[in-house]
Design a protein around this motif. Sequence first.
Motif, mmCIF file in Angstrom:
data_model
loop_
_atom_site.group_PDB
_atom_site.id
_atom_site.type_symbol
_atom_site.label_atom_id
_atom_site.label_comp_id
_atom_site.label_asym_id
_atom_site.label_seq_id
_atom_site.Cartn_x
_atom_site.Cartn_y
_atom_site.Cartn_z
ATOM 1 N N TRP A 253 67.336 18.048 28.259
ATOM 2 C CA TRP A 253 66.680 18.843 27.220
ATOM 3 C C TRP A 253 67.706 19.515 26.312
ATOM 4 O O TRP A 253 67.475 19.675 25.123
ATOM 5 C CB TRP A 253 65.723 19.855 27.847
ATOM 6 N N ASN A 254 68.866 19.907 26.842
ATOM 7 C CA ASN A 254 69.878 20.553 26.008
ATOM 8 C C ASN A 254 70.368 19.620 24.904
ATOM 9 O O ASN A 254 70.563 20.040 23.766
ATOM 10 C CB ASN A 254 71.058 21.046 26.844
ATOM 11 N N THR A 255 70.525 18.346 25.221
ATOM 12 C CA THR A 255 70.929 17.360 24.223
ATOM 13 C C THR A 255 69.824 17.191 23.188
ATOM 14 O O THR A 255 70.079 17.175 21.984
ATOM 15 C CB THR A 255 71.246 16.007 24.897
ATOM 16 N N ALA A 256 68.587 17.078 23.654
ATOM 17 C CA ALA A 256 67.448 16.913 22.751
ATOM 18 C C ALA A 256 67.314 18.130 21.834
ATOM 19 O O ALA A 256 67.040 18.000 20.640
ATOM 20 C CB ALA A 256 66.166 16.705 23.561
ATOM 21 N N LYS A 257 67.509 19.320 22.398
ATOM 22 C CA LYS A 257 67.431 20.555 21.627
ATOM 23 C C LYS A 257 68.463 20.545 20.499
ATOM 24 O O LYS A 257 68.163 20.917 19.367
ATOM 25 C CB LYS A 257 67.719 21.746 22.561
ATOM 26 N N GLN B 26 69.722 20.135 14.682
ATOM 27 C CA GLN B 26 70.430 19.478 13.585
ATOM 28 C C GLN B 26 69.435 18.975 12.545
ATOM 29 O O GLN B 26 69.664 19.080 11.348
ATOM 30 C CB GLN B 26 71.246 18.283 14.099
ATOM 31 N N GLN B 27 68.352 18.416 13.021
ATOM 32 C CA GLN B 27 67.347 17.822 12.145
ATOM 33 C C GLN B 27 66.512 18.882 11.429
ATOM 34 O O GLN B 27 66.128 18.705 10.283
ATOM 35 C CB GLN B 27 66.437 16.916 12.984
ATOM 36 N N TYR B 28 66.226 19.965 12.113
ATOM 37 C CA TYR B 28 65.369 21.023 11.576
ATOM 38 C C TYR B 28 66.089 22.361 11.719
ATOM 39 O O TYR B 28 65.951 23.045 12.728
ATOM 40 C CB TYR B 28 64.027 21.072 12.313
ATOM 41 N N ASP C 221 62.529 26.875 23.407
ATOM 42 C CA ASP C 221 62.517 27.256 24.814
ATOM 43 C C ASP C 221 61.501 26.384 25.551
ATOM 44 O O ASP C 221 60.342 26.321 25.166
ATOM 45 C CB ASP C 221 62.162 28.735 24.952
ATOM 46 N N TYR C 222 61.956 25.692 26.573
ATOM 47 C CA TYR C 222 61.077 24.785 27.313
ATOM 48 C C TYR C 222 61.231 25.010 28.808
ATOM 49 O O TYR C 222 62.348 25.087 29.320
ATOM 50 C CB TYR C 222 61.412 23.332 26.981
ATOM 51 N N ALA C 223 60.116 25.103 29.488
ATOM 52 C CA ALA C 223 60.114 25.187 30.944
ATOM 53 C C ALA C 223 59.162 24.118 31.454
ATOM 54 O O ALA C 223 58.170 23.794 30.795
ATOM 55 C CB ALA C 223 59.652 26.567 31.393
ATOM 56 N N LEU D 8 59.148 14.342 19.895
ATOM 57 C CA LEU D 8 59.792 14.730 21.148
ATOM 58 C C LEU D 8 60.002 13.522 22.055
ATOM 59 O O LEU D 8 61.042 13.399 22.698
ATOM 60 C CB LEU D 8 58.958 15.803 21.871
ATOM 61 N N ASN D 9 59.033 12.631 22.099
ATOM 62 C CA ASN D 9 59.154 11.447 22.949
ATOM 63 C C ASN D 9 60.224 10.493 22.448
ATOM 64 O O ASN D 9 60.798 9.743 23.233
ATOM 65 C CB ASN D 9 57.809 10.712 23.052
ATOM 66 N N ASP D 10 60.482 10.505 21.145
ATOM 67 C CA ASP D 10 61.464 9.609 20.558
ATOM 68 C C ASP D 10 62.898 10.111 20.682
ATOM 69 O O ASP D 10 63.821 9.389 20.319
ATOM 70 C CB ASP D 10 61.146 9.347 19.075
ATOM 71 N N LEU D 11 63.079 11.344 21.151
ATOM 72 C CA LEU D 11 64.435 11.894 21.254
ATOM 73 C C LEU D 11 65.281 11.173 22.273
ATOM 74 O O LEU D 11 64.824 10.713 23.253
ATOM 75 C CB LEU D 11 64.384 13.388 21.608
#
Length: 58
Positions: A7-11, A16-18, A27-29, A55-58
């Motif tokens: 998730w840290n990489t996806a975040k 960067q994108q937004y 914040d994700y749990a 999110l699924n495409d990340l």
Amino acid sequence: MKLKGDWNTAKGKLKQQYAQLTDEDLDYADGKGDELVGRLQNKLGKAKNEVVKMLNDL
């Protein structure tokens, strides 16, 4: 919704994108995916299915 991978990489990719997204927005749990999707919908002005796909495409 279950996020795969790091998730840290996806975040980082999302920030960067937004540039308007904050750590608080991202914040994700485990088990709280719907809350994350809701925050991103509000912040980005996208439909739920668009946010989920993003999110699924990340």
